[in-house]
Design a protein around this motif. Structure first.
Motif, PDB file in Angstrom:
ATOM      1  N   PHE A  90       0.836  -1.192   0.000  1.00  0.00           N
ATOM      2  CA  PHE A  90       0.000   0.000   0.000  1.00  0.00           C
ATOM      3  C   PHE A  90       0.878   1.252   0.000  1.00  0.00           C
ATOM      4  O   PHE A  90       2.086   1.177   0.223  1.00  0.00           O
ATOM      5  CB  PHE A  90      -0.935   0.004   1.201  1.00  0.00           C
ATOM      6  CG  PHE A  90      -1.920  -1.127   1.220  1.00  0.00           C
ATOM      7  CD1 PHE A  90      -2.787  -1.322   0.161  1.00  0.00           C
ATOM      8  CD2 PHE A  90      -1.984  -2.012   2.291  1.00  0.00           C
ATOM      9  CE1 PHE A  90      -3.709  -2.368   0.163  1.00  0.00           C
ATOM     10  CE2 PHE A  90      -2.896  -3.062   2.307  1.00  0.00           C
ATOM     11  CZ  PHE A  90      -3.755  -3.240   1.246  1.00  0.00           C
ATOM     12  N   THR A 140      -3.476   5.229  -0.320  1.00  0.00           N
ATOM     13  CA  THR A 140      -4.379   4.161   0.105  1.00  0.00           C
ATOM     14  C   THR A 140      -5.204   4.624   1.301  1.00  0.00           C
ATOM     15  O   THR A 140      -4.668   5.290   2.195  1.00  0.00           O
ATOM     16  CB  THR A 140      -3.560   2.910   0.491  1.00  0.00           C
ATOM     17  OG1 THR A 140      -2.809   2.473  -0.628  1.00  0.00           O
ATOM     18  CG2 THR A 140      -4.455   1.791   0.973  1.00  0.00           C
ATOM     19  N   THR A 152      -8.677  -0.470   5.709  1.00  0.00           N
ATOM     20  CA  THR A 152      -8.200  -0.512   4.326  1.00  0.00           C
ATOM     21  C   THR A 152      -8.732  -1.737   3.601  1.00  0.00           C
ATOM     22  O   THR A 152      -8.479  -2.868   4.016  1.00  0.00           O
ATOM     23  CB  THR A 152      -6.667  -0.531   4.302  1.00  0.00           C
ATOM     24  OG1 THR A 152      -6.173   0.563   5.080  1.00  0.00           O
ATOM     25  CG2 THR A 152      -6.148  -0.437   2.877  1.00  0.00           C
ATOM     26  N   THR A 164      -7.995  -1.982  -3.410  1.00  0.00           N
ATOM     27  CA  THR A 164      -7.990  -0.532  -3.267  1.00  0.00           C
ATOM     28  C   THR A 164      -6.799   0.000  -4.040  1.00  0.00           C
ATOM     29  O   THR A 164      -6.043  -0.760  -4.651  1.00  0.00           O
ATOM     30  CB  THR A 164      -7.916  -0.132  -1.777  1.00  0.00           C
ATOM     31  OG1 THR A 164      -8.050   1.292  -1.657  1.00  0.00           O
ATOM     32  CG2 THR A 164      -6.596  -0.558  -1.152  1.00  0.00           C
ATOM     33  N   ILE A 165      -6.605   1.302  -4.019  1.00  0.00           N
ATOM     34  CA  ILE A 165      -5.473   1.882  -4.727  1.00  0.00           C
ATOM     35  C   ILE A 165      -4.160   1.471  -4.063  1.00  0.00           C
ATOM     36  O   ILE A 165      -4.038   1.464  -2.831  1.00  0.00           O
ATOM     37  CB  ILE A 165      -5.589   3.424  -4.798  1.00  0.00           C
ATOM     38  CG1 ILE A 165      -4.509   3.993  -5.714  1.00  0.00           C
ATOM     39  CG2 ILE A 165      -5.572   4.053  -3.408  1.00  0.00           C
ATOM     40  CD1 ILE A 165      -4.722   5.443  -6.085  1.00  0.00           C
ATOM     41  N   GLN A 166      -3.177   1.101  -4.865  1.00  0.00           N
ATOM     42  CA  GLN A 166      -1.858   0.714  -4.378  1.00  0.00           C
ATOM     43  C   GLN A 166      -0.801   1.492  -5.161  1.00  0.00           C
ATOM     44  O   GLN A 166      -0.538   1.188  -6.320  1.00  0.00           O
ATOM     45  CB  GLN A 166      -1.626  -0.793  -4.562  1.00  0.00           C
ATOM     46  CG  GLN A 166      -2.517  -1.661  -3.696  1.00  0.00           C
ATOM     47  CD  GLN A 166      -2.325  -3.141  -4.012  1.00  0.00           C
ATOM     48  OE1 GLN A 166      -3.130  -3.727  -4.720  1.00  0.00           O
ATOM     49  NE2 GLN A 166      -1.256  -3.725  -3.489  1.00  0.00           N
ATOM     50  N   TRP A 213       1.940   3.700   5.029  1.00  0.00           N
ATOM     51  CA  TRP A 213       1.136   2.480   5.140  1.00  0.00           C
ATOM     52  C   TRP A 213      -0.192   2.767   5.845  1.00  0.00           C
ATOM     53  O   TRP A 213      -0.330   3.762   6.551  1.00  0.00           O
ATOM     54  CB  TRP A 213       1.890   1.412   5.923  1.00  0.00           C
ATOM     55  CG  TRP A 213       3.101   0.869   5.236  1.00  0.00           C
ATOM     56  CD1 TRP A 213       3.487   1.090   3.946  1.00  0.00           C
ATOM     57  CD2 TRP A 213       4.108   0.026   5.813  1.00  0.00           C
ATOM     58  NE1 TRP A 213       4.663   0.430   3.683  1.00  0.00           N
ATOM     59  CE2 TRP A 213       5.068  -0.235   4.802  1.00  0.00           C
ATOM     60  CE3 TRP A 213       4.284  -0.541   7.073  1.00  0.00           C
ATOM     61  CZ2 TRP A 213       6.183  -1.034   5.024  1.00  0.00           C
ATOM     62  CZ3 TRP A 213       5.405  -1.341   7.297  1.00  0.00           C
ATOM     63  CH2 TRP A 213       6.337  -1.584   6.281  1.00  0.00           C
ATOM     64  N   PRO A 214      -1.165   1.854   5.716  1.00  0.00           N
ATOM     65  CA  PRO A 214      -2.432   2.022   6.449  1.00  0.00           C
ATOM     66  C   PRO A 214      -2.235   1.952   7.963  1.00  0.00           C
ATOM     67  O   PRO A 214      -1.246   1.404   8.463  1.00  0.00           O
ATOM     68  CB  PRO A 214      -3.266   0.830   5.960  1.00  0.00           C
ATOM     69  CG  PRO A 214      -2.656   0.406   4.676  1.00  0.00           C
ATOM     70  CD  PRO A 214      -1.198   0.699   4.808  1.00  0.00           C
TER      71      PRO A 214
END
Length: 313
Positions: free
Chosen positions: A120, A124, A129, A133-135, A278-279
């Protein structure tokens, strides 16, 4: 799974994975490999082969001789280490993966390799999350992991290779000390709490990251690999996590056992930057729904086990 070959068997996950698989499937049915001979007692003197994952001919020769039905490709450079030498990280993380996938294709092997929350990036969604999803990662490690997820999907769709994988969070273990990851503070803090009664964190106090105790991670690999392929709508990028924690939360839990434990900070801008990309907490719903992912350890239980195990060392 009946016979399993493992690359990167001396790494963060590989050592404990090898021991668990040998316990479950028999020592003679699990062949660990790595770029050097084992030094620790757990694997020393047992069946083992030296393998540089960049050497495809050697990899194929070992598979031809051992005749596994499954390959677990664990060889990888972790996030902070990969940033120090991105070209070398590409050689190991991507060159090694291509060699392993080609070997799996040629010999008809079931295939596992782990991805990471490092796949991610800053764009993101941070909370809950989603798996899809968008990466857009901003590290070489993250780029490797996204490319690896897609490559494994490609080998499944194009060649019918039974590829499977999870996105691991930070993994916490008392068996092997850290090896260059952004989440390593969450392992180091337990060792230093018992050694010195204090720890200096390279990650800032309010930085939440997903984590999992190593026993849960090993169980997740085996459970996914044993799942009926008919259950799996997805293949190579299952979100898995047991807890979202920050250094202060870990320190407070440690103080229940070591009341005088002290935590301070000397933030490493490189690893802090990676962590912030990162998430904060990922959604593991699909892993739970499709193959029964069910972690057993929360922060409280993990802390008890970590401190007891390190004391016993």
């Amino acid at each position: 799974m009946e016979r399993i070959i493992i690359t990167g068997a001396l790494g963060q996950i590989g050592t404990e994975l090898t021991l668990k698989l040998r316990e479950k499937y028999g020592e003679e049915n699990v062949l660990p490999t790595d770029i050097k001979e084992p030094e620790g007692e757990a694997l020393k003197g047992k069946p083992f082969e030296v393998l540089d994952v960049r050497d495809q001919e050697r990899m194929k020769a070992l598979v031809s001789e051992f005749k596994p039905d499954t390959m677990m490709h664990m060889a990888s450079l972790l996030s902070a280490t990969a940033e120090k030498n991105p070209q070398f990280a590409w050689e190991i993380n991507m060159g090694g993966l291509v060699n392993a996938l080609e070997t799996a294709r040629e010999f008809g092997l079931k295939f596992f390799t782990p991805s990471s929350i490092g796949a991610f990036g800053p764009s993101t969604p941070k909370e809950n999350t989603p798996q899809v999803t968008i990466q857009r990662p901003t590290t070489m490690y993250g780029v490797n992991k996204v490319a690896g997820e897609l490559l494994c999907d490609y080998y499944h769709e194009k060649f019918g290779v039974d590829t499977r994988g999870v996105r691991f969070p930070g993994l916490i273990s008392h068996v092997k000390e850290p090896g260059g990851g952004t989440t390593d503070y969450a392992v180091e803090i337990y060792f230093e709490a018992l050694r010195n009664g204090r720890y200096t964190s390279f990650i800032d106090k309010s930085t939440n990251m997903d984590m999992m105790y190593m026993d849960d991670a090993i169980d997740a690999i085996i459970k996914l690999m044993e799942a009926d392929p008919g259950q799996l709508k997805d293949r190579n990028a299952f979100n898995v996590s047991a807890m979202s924690i920050n250094p202060e939360m870990v320190a407070n839990e440690i103080r229940k056992h070591i009341p005088d434990f002290e935590l301070d900070y000397d933030v490493d801008p490189v690893r802090q930057g990676i962590a912030e990309s990162w998430p904060n907490a990922i959604d593991s719903t699909e892993a739970k729904r499709q193959w029964g992912f069910d972690p057993r350890y929360d922060l409280e239980k993990m802390t008890e086990v970590m401190l007891e195990a390190i004391r016993n060392k």
